[in-house]
Design a protein around this motif. Structure first.
Motif, PDB file in Angstrom:
ATOM      1  N   ALA A   1       0.823  -1.209   0.000  1.00  0.00           N
ATOM      2  CA  ALA A   1       0.000   0.000   0.000  1.00  0.00           C
ATOM      3  C   ALA A   1       0.861   1.264   0.000  1.00  0.00           C
ATOM      4  O   ALA A   1       0.546   2.237  -0.698  1.00  0.00           O
ATOM      5  N   GLU A   2       1.948   1.256   0.767  1.00  0.00           N
ATOM      6  CA  GLU A   2       2.750   2.475   0.876  1.00  0.00           C
ATOM      7  C   GLU A   2       3.614   2.720  -0.358  1.00  0.00           C
ATOM      8  O   GLU A   2       4.000   3.865  -0.618  1.00  0.00           O
ATOM      9  N   TRP A   3       3.921   1.676  -1.111  1.00  0.00           N
ATOM     10  CA  TRP A   3       4.646   1.874  -2.366  1.00  0.00           C
ATOM     11  C   TRP A   3       3.710   2.032  -3.551  1.00  0.00           C
ATOM     12  O   TRP A   3       4.164   2.190  -4.687  1.00  0.00           O
ATOM     13  N   ASN A   4       2.417   1.985  -3.298  1.00  0.00           N
ATOM     14  CA  ASN A   4       1.432   2.303  -4.328  1.00  0.00           C
ATOM     15  C   ASN A   4       1.521   3.810  -4.616  1.00  0.00           C
ATOM     16  O   ASN A   4       1.445   4.624  -3.690  1.00  0.00           O
ATOM     17  N   PRO A   5       1.684   4.232  -5.874  1.00  0.00           N
ATOM     18  CA  PRO A   5       1.787   5.669  -6.172  1.00  0.00           C
ATOM     19  C   PRO A   5       0.604   6.485  -5.659  1.00  0.00           C
ATOM     20  O   PRO A   5       0.759   7.680  -5.349  1.00  0.00           O
TER      21      PRO A   5
ATOM     22  N   SER B   1      -0.835   6.206  -2.838  1.00  0.00           N
ATOM     23  CA  SER B   1      -0.579   6.573  -1.443  1.00  0.00           C
ATOM     24  C   SER B   1       0.266   7.831  -1.355  1.00  0.00           C
ATOM     25  O   SER B   1       0.021   8.705  -0.502  1.00  0.00           O
ATOM     26  N   ALA B   2       1.270   7.935  -2.210  1.00  0.00           N
ATOM     27  CA  ALA B   2       2.079   9.159  -2.224  1.00  0.00           C
ATOM     28  C   ALA B   2       1.235  10.359  -2.612  1.00  0.00           C
ATOM     29  O   ALA B   2       1.337  11.429  -2.008  1.00  0.00           O
ATOM     30  N   MET B   3       0.369  10.179  -3.606  1.00  0.00           N
ATOM     31  CA  MET B   3      -0.495  11.276  -4.042  1.00  0.00           C
ATOM     32  C   MET B   3      -1.473  11.673  -2.947  1.00  0.00           C
ATOM     33  O   MET B   3      -1.691  12.863  -2.692  1.00  0.00           O
ATOM     34  N   ALA B   4      -2.066  10.686  -2.275  1.00  0.00           N
ATOM     35  CA  ALA B   4      -2.992  10.978  -1.183  1.00  0.00           C
ATOM     36  C   ALA B   4      -2.277  11.694  -0.042  1.00  0.00           C
ATOM     37  O   ALA B   4      -2.785  12.667   0.535  1.00  0.00           O
TER      38      ALA B   4
ATOM     39  N   THR C   1      -1.554  15.397  -0.993  1.00  0.00           N
ATOM     40  CA  THR C   1      -2.708  16.285  -0.892  1.00  0.00           C
ATOM     41  C   THR C   1      -3.032  16.584   0.571  1.00  0.00           C
ATOM     42  O   THR C   1      -3.335  17.733   0.923  1.00  0.00           O
ATOM     43  N   ARG C   2      -2.968  15.578   1.430  1.00  0.00           N
ATOM     44  CA  ARG C   2      -3.236  15.815   2.852  1.00  0.00           C
ATOM     45  C   ARG C   2      -2.196  16.756   3.452  1.00  0.00           C
ATOM     46  O   ARG C   2      -2.520  17.634   4.262  1.00  0.00           O
ATOM     47  N   ASP C   3      -0.949  16.557   3.061  1.00  0.00           N
ATOM     48  CA  ASP C   3       0.118  17.397   3.588  1.00  0.00           C
ATOM     49  C   ASP C   3      -0.050  18.837   3.128  1.00  0.00           C
ATOM     50  O   ASP C   3       0.012  19.777   3.930  1.00  0.00           O
ATOM     51  N   LEU C   4      -0.279  19.052   1.836  1.00  0.00           N
ATOM     52  CA  LEU C   4      -0.378  20.407   1.303  1.00  0.00           C
ATOM     53  C   LEU C   4      -1.673  21.104   1.716  1.00  0.00           C
ATOM     54  O   LEU C   4      -1.700  22.334   1.872  1.00  0.00           O
ATOM     55  N   PHE C   5      -2.737  20.332   1.889  1.00  0.00           N
ATOM     56  CA  PHE C   5      -3.986  20.919   2.375  1.00  0.00           C
ATOM     57  C   PHE C   5      -3.970  21.117   3.890  1.00  0.00           C
ATOM     58  O   PHE C   5      -4.892  21.693   4.453  1.00  0.00           O
ATOM     59  N   GLY C   6      -2.932  20.608   4.559  1.00  0.00           N
ATOM     60  CA  GLY C   6      -2.825  20.756   6.004  1.00  0.00           C
ATOM     61  C   GLY C   6      -3.750  19.854   6.780  1.00  0.00           C
ATOM     62  O   GLY C   6      -4.110  20.167   7.919  1.00  0.00           O
TER      63      GLY C   6
ATOM     64  N   ALA D   1       5.691   8.310  10.885  1.00  0.00           N
ATOM     65  CA  ALA D   1       7.153   8.427  10.782  1.00  0.00           C
ATOM     66  C   ALA D   1       7.810   7.149  10.299  1.00  0.00           C
ATOM     67  O   ALA D   1       8.902   7.190   9.726  1.00  0.00           O
ATOM     68  N   ASP D   2       7.172   6.002  10.535  1.00  0.00           N
ATOM     69  CA  ASP D   2       7.799   4.730  10.168  1.00  0.00           C
ATOM     70  C   ASP D   2       7.305   4.203   8.827  1.00  0.00           C
ATOM     71  O   ASP D   2       7.498   3.024   8.511  1.00  0.00           O
ATOM     72  N   ALA D   3       6.687   5.042   8.016  1.00  0.00           N
ATOM     73  CA  ALA D   3       6.166   4.601   6.718  1.00  0.00           C
ATOM     74  C   ALA D   3       7.284   4.552   5.683  1.00  0.00           C
ATOM     75  O   ALA D   3       8.414   5.006   5.916  1.00  0.00           O
ATOM     76  N   ALA D   4       6.965   4.023   4.501  1.00  0.00           N
ATOM     77  CA  ALA D   4       7.935   3.954   3.410  1.00  0.00           C
ATOM     78  C   ALA D   4       8.255   5.352   2.890  1.00  0.00           C
ATOM     79  O   ALA D   4       7.492   6.302   3.099  1.00  0.00           O
ATOM     80  N   TRP D   5       9.373   5.467   2.176  1.00  0.00           N
ATOM     81  CA  TRP D   5       9.849   6.780   1.733  1.00  0.00           C
ATOM     82  C   TRP D   5       8.820   7.567   0.928  1.00  0.00           C
ATOM     83  O   TRP D   5       8.643   8.768   1.178  1.00  0.00           O
ATOM     84  N   PRO D   6       8.093   6.988  -0.050  1.00  0.00           N
ATOM     85  CA  PRO D   6       7.136   7.805  -0.803  1.00  0.00           C
ATOM     86  C   PRO D   6       6.019   8.380   0.051  1.00  0.00           C
ATOM     87  O   PRO D   6       5.411   9.387  -0.322  1.00  0.00           O
ATOM     88  N   VAL D   7       5.743   7.757   1.199  1.00  0.00           N
ATOM     89  CA  VAL D   7       4.680   8.236   2.078  1.00  0.00           C
ATOM     90  C   VAL D   7       5.210   9.272   3.061  1.00  0.00           C
ATOM     91  O   VAL D   7       4.533  10.255   3.380  1.00  0.00           O
ATOM     92  N   THR D   8       6.434   9.086   3.553  1.00  0.00           N
ATOM     93  CA  THR D   8       7.007  10.082   4.469  1.00  0.00           C
ATOM     94  C   THR D   8       7.480  11.336   3.730  1.00  0.00           C
ATOM     95  O   THR D   8       7.654  12.385   4.341  1.00  0.00           O
ATOM     96  N   HIS D   9       7.717  11.220   2.428  1.00  0.00           N
ATOM     97  CA  HIS D   9       8.064  12.376   1.591  1.00  0.00           C
ATOM     98  C   HIS D   9       7.071  12.414   0.423  1.00  0.00           C
ATOM     99  O   HIS D   9       7.451  12.201  -0.736  1.00  0.00           O
TER     100      HIS D   9
END
Length: 275
Positions: free
Chosen positions: A215-219, A221-224, A227-232, A238-246
């Motif tokens: 799930a975390e290496w699914n693209p 998830s990074a997109m979701a 959007t959550r990060d930029l929308f605040g 913290a322990d998620a895969a790199w595409p999810v933590t960044h």
């Protein structure tokens, strides 16, 4: 069927034909096609709203998201899933044109080989930009809020359109590969599972180890997450895969990979036809 392209050919002639002009002609053809038969676009654009109301109110009370209300978590995920639906729409439109002989007709015209897929994906991008507005308005009506600043929000919408553009190229290639309208429709329905195997609808924290990795290496998830990060709305575990933590960098990376792989594949496949 291709009157816009034919009119463009008569007006400019092969000598003045350019990839940009050809792409604009194909884009106009697709917009006219959508106007004449808007059913597929209406269905794909209203489905996220239906899912928002269904998941948000039927399942929302049973799904706990630490630190926030579920609908505020769900709306950015649905925006990401809508962006990923470029695979389905791109595949169906390309397969439909192949099945009905439109692509063969395009290949007989003195036009750039990249114009047809570029015009199709550009038209899809425009309709997605317009179709996102109702989902955003309904999301605001049910309690979702943009907590970040306007610049970050614009960045989120920009990333959504970039990701949609990238996934539509992947779908376009699949449609050219399948070349059958019915088969593309059936396979397109199967793409519904992709957002389910991501963080679009639920947090990945409590998933089993192997499923969480998928799930975390699914693209999506990074997109979701982006959007959550930029929308605040939420931050990644913290322990998620790199595409999810960044997530912003992860979305840009996934989009770049998809475009780098599927743009040349799609153009080459269109040029070769059914070979």
């Amino acid at each position: 069927m291709s009157s816009t392209v034919l009119a463009h050919e008569r007006r400019t002639g092969p000598a003045t034909s350019t990839p940009v002009a050809d792409s604009l002609a194909v884009l106009a053809r697709h917009l006219q096609r959508i106007k004449a038969a808007p059913g597929v676009v209406i269905l794909t654009q209203t489905m996220p709203i239906t899912m928002l109301l269904f998941f948000g109110y039927v399942f929302g009370s049973a799904l706990a998201v630490p630190g926030q209300e579920y609908r505020a978590f769900l709306v950015p995920g649905l925006l990401a899933a809508t962006a990923a639906n470029g695979i389905m729409t791109g595949m169906f439109q390309s397969a439909q044109d192949c099945h009905r002989g439109v692509m063969d007709r395009f290949r007989t015209l003195p036009m750039s080989r990249s114009a047809v897929p570029l015009g199709q994906t550009a038209a899809d991008l425009l309709t997605t930009a317009v179709g996102t507005v109702p989902l955003v308005l309904v999301g605001l009506a049910v309690g979702w809020r943009i907590e970040g600043g306007p610049t970050a929000a614009l960045g989120a919408f920009g990333l959504l359109l970039l990701f949609r553009f990238a996934t539509s190229w992947a779908g376009c290639w699949l449609g050219l590969l399948i070349r059958n309208e019915e088969a593309a429709g059936q396979l397109g329905s199967a793409t519904f599972i992709l957002p389910l195997l991501s963080s679009a609808y639920i947090p990945t924290d409590n998933l089993p180890g192997w499923l969480r990795t998928v799930a975390e290496w699914n693209p999506i998830s990074a997109m979701a997450g982006a959007t959550r990060d930029l929308f605040g709305n939420a931050s990644a575990p913290a322990d998620a895969a790199w595409p999810v933590t960044h997530p912003v960098a992860g979305t840009l990376a996934w989009s770049a990979v998809l475009l780098a792989v599927f743009v040349p594949l799609t153009v080459r496949r269109h040029a070769r036809g059914g070979e």
